[in-house]
Design an enzyme around this catalytic site. Structure first.
Site, PDB file in Angstrom:
ATOM      1  CE  LYS A  94      -3.869  -2.420   2.131  1.00  0.00           C
ATOM      2  NZ  LYS A  94      -4.656  -2.788   3.307  1.00  0.00           N
ATOM      3  CG  ASP A 102      -9.886  -0.049   4.982  1.00  0.00           C
ATOM      4  OD1 ASP A 102      -9.586  -0.587   3.907  1.00  0.00           O
ATOM      5  OD2 ASP A 102      -9.178  -0.098   6.004  1.00  0.00           O
ATOM      6  CD  GLN A 156      -3.793  -4.315   6.520  1.00  0.00           C
ATOM      7  OE1 GLN A 156      -3.883  -3.272   5.863  1.00  0.00           O
ATOM      8  NE2 GLN A 156      -4.157  -5.483   6.032  1.00  0.00           N
TER       9      GLN A 156
END
Ligand code: GUN
Length: 306
Positions: free
Chosen positions: A52, A119, A96
């Site tokens: 990422k 997200d 995460q």
């Protein structure tokens, strides 16, 4: 012959479309900014986060990675998220998952400012998805729809079966397929005769997290098969069985001592599907591309560009 849905190619296309948008934001004041919070040392998460950050660097997006220890408490992580919510140079925040078990994941996801939630996991954005309102969509599900659309695979009127009911993939991809007018079934570990339900699918999405579980009896000939799994297999015998002794794949195994396997049996899908995503190189690259899209869109909204 089945056609491979090439995630790397579509990822490159999406990235090249983002370049001018990043340049416009930079010209207006500053590049988009993404903060990635990675708690502890989960090896799979470390690889995802590295990829990422690299994608941000490739695009000229500012990124900052924050790596608190495994022992962090919910309160401490909430404080980290609050600081990021208040930062003017940060447009997107990604925490995460999975988080260590002492941390209350739902409270953390609720604390991320919805407008910085790249997200799409905040309940506000889950609600926006269900209601069909604008807002960030979860990256893997959004990537799957993007892949289908860019390969001009029709969704409307098709029978879609999603195997797996996670908040990250199964539930949101089912909702996105429904918005595209598919008839959608979500299956899970308690679904009776799973193979028979899967065989009804024109579009089969496997998001279970079990190596090569979807075998030939689950796949309707001519189906479009989307494999979300990335399972590391480190048993050579298992790898040999899954890859039917393919010399090429076993040579790769012998080099690294393990091999990445999706949730779908690679030999069976290659024989039966009309289109399918390989592992690696299918859905994975799209997840990161859609994170970049969500980050740029969040920055544009804050800059008043859209
Ligand atoms: N863990 C596995 N997939 C994801 C994802 O898309 N986002 C976050 N934050 N964590 C994940």
């Amino acid at each position: 012959m089945p056609q491979i849905l090439d995630g790397n190619r579509v990822r490159d296309e999406i990235k090249s479309e983002l370049n001018p948008r990043v340049a416009a934001l930079s010209a207006k004041g500053r590049p988009p900014g993404l903060a990635v919070v990675l708690v502890g040392h989960n090896p799979a998460s470390e690889i995802y986060v590295r990829n990422k950050i690299k994608a941000c660097q490739d695009l000229g997006i500012f990124s900052e990675s924050i790596a608190p220890p495994d022992s962090i408490t919910t309160e401490e992580l909430l404080a980290t998220v609050e600081q990021l919510n208040a930062r003017p140079d940060i447009d997107g925040i990604l925490v995460q998952l999975p988080l260590p078990k002492q941390v209350d994941t739902k409270r953390i996801l609720l604390a991320v400012a919805p407008q910085k939630d790249v997200d799409g996991f905040h309940p506000c954005n889950v609600g926006n998805l269900v209601a069909g309102l604008p807002g960030p969509r979860a990256c893997t599900p959004a990537g799957i729809i993007e892949l289908l659309k860019r390969y001009r695979i029709p969704i409307a009127g098709k029978r879609a079966v999603v195997v797996g009911r996670s908040d990250i993939v199964g539930k949101p991809v089912a909702m996105l397929l429904l918005h595209e007018h598919a008839t959608v079934t979500i299956c899970h570990s308690k679904t009776p005769d799973l193979a028979a339900v899967c065989r009804e699918a024109d579009i089969l999405v496997a998001a279970i997290g079990r190596a090569a579980m979807i075998t030939r009896e689950f796949i309707r000939p001519g189906a479009v098969v989307i494999d979300v799994g990335t399972n590391r297999v480190d048993d050579r015998q298992e790898a040999a069985r899954i890859f039917r002794n393919s010399e090429e794949r076993l040579a790769a195994f012998d080099k690294r001592g393990n091999v990445l396997v999706g949730d779908v049996n690679p030999a069976d899908v290659a024989e039966l599907a009309s289109f399918y995503t390989p592992v690696p190189g299918g859905v994975g690259p799209l997840t990161i591309a859609m994170l970049m899209v969500n980050t740029v869109a969040a920055a544009e909204r804050r800059a008043g560009l859209c």
